[in-house]
Design an enzyme around this catalytic site. Sequence first.
Site: not given
Length: 316
Positions: A156, A258, A288
Site C-alpha cells: 500500500s 481494490d 485491498h
Amino acid sequence: MAEYRHLAEPQPEFVDWPNNLPPGIEITWMTRDRKPIEPEPGLTIEEFEIPARDGYLLYVRSYRPAGNNDKLPLLVYFHGGGWVLGTADTDDQLCRTLTRALPLLVLNAEYRLAPEHKFPQGWNDSYDVVEWCATEKAQQQLNTDISKGFLVGGTSAGANFTAGIAHYARDAKLSPPITGLLLIAGTVIDTDAMPEKYRDQILSMDEIDIAPGLSREGVEHFARLYGADPADKRRSPLLFDSTAGIAEKAVVGVCGWDPRRDEMLLFEKLLRDNGIATRLRVYAGMPHGFWTVVRNLPASQEWYEQVVGDVEWLLE
C-alpha cells in the site's frame, strides 16, 4: 482497463462483510500501536534506530535466521496504512515468514506518519533508510552483502514509497543499486494528476467506490491527511518519463476488488515494457490488504506462501 472489471467480483468470504467470514477468523484493524518484540525460536529479531536527514531517529526492526552468520542479501520493507497508520507490527508476520524460509535479512522500517508529519516527511524517512542501507557502515552493522540482492518493498503506502524511491535511487546512481522491487497493493498515481493518455486504462478508482479493505472515500480521506501535491513524482511515480533501470526484477501484487487495481496493472506493464523482469500476482475478488485484516484466513496463508516464492525469485 475495462477488461479487468471481473476481478472485482468479491470472493464469498467478503460478501456482506464481515458476516460471511468462516468461524474462527479474526479481524485485525490497523493501528499505530507497536508492541514489544515477541521472540521466536529460529529467528534473531533486533530493534534499533537509524538517523534521518534531520537527525530524527527512525525505528527499525531486523530479522535474520538464527545462527546464520553469513553476509546475507537484504530486503528493506515499508508497512502500509495510507501514510497515516501502521507500525513495524503491521507486517511483522510477513517479515518473520520470509526470514524463516529464506537466507535473507529483512529490515522492517517505520517512518513518520501524517497528518502530524505531512508529505514528504514519510517519503524522505523511507528514502533515508534505503540510502543508509547502501553504506558500508550499514552493511557491516547488519552483516549483509547487498551485491547478493538489494531488495526494496512494501504494501500500500509502503509500495508507493518503494516505486518512488526506486526512481530517485536510479537517478542518484545509488551504489550498490537496488536489484529487486516488491510492490504489493500499491498506488503510483494521484487521480488529480492522471495523465490523459492513461485515463481510459485506469478505471477501478471510479468503479470500486465501496470495498471492505479500501473505498474511494478512504482513498480521498488518506490523501487529504497526507497532504501531497498530486503532481509530485514522489506521490505519483507514474509521472516519471520511464521506469527503465529502476531494478532488475519486480513483483507486483494486485487485489482485484481494490480501487488501486488498474494503476498497478498498468505500472507492471510499463516495468515489463522497459526491460524489467516482472512477476504479476492478481488476487481476484480480494479487497485491498486482505492478508493484514484477516491474517488466519486460508487465502491469507496462501498469500504469505506465495510472497516467499516471489522474494526467492527476486533473489535468483
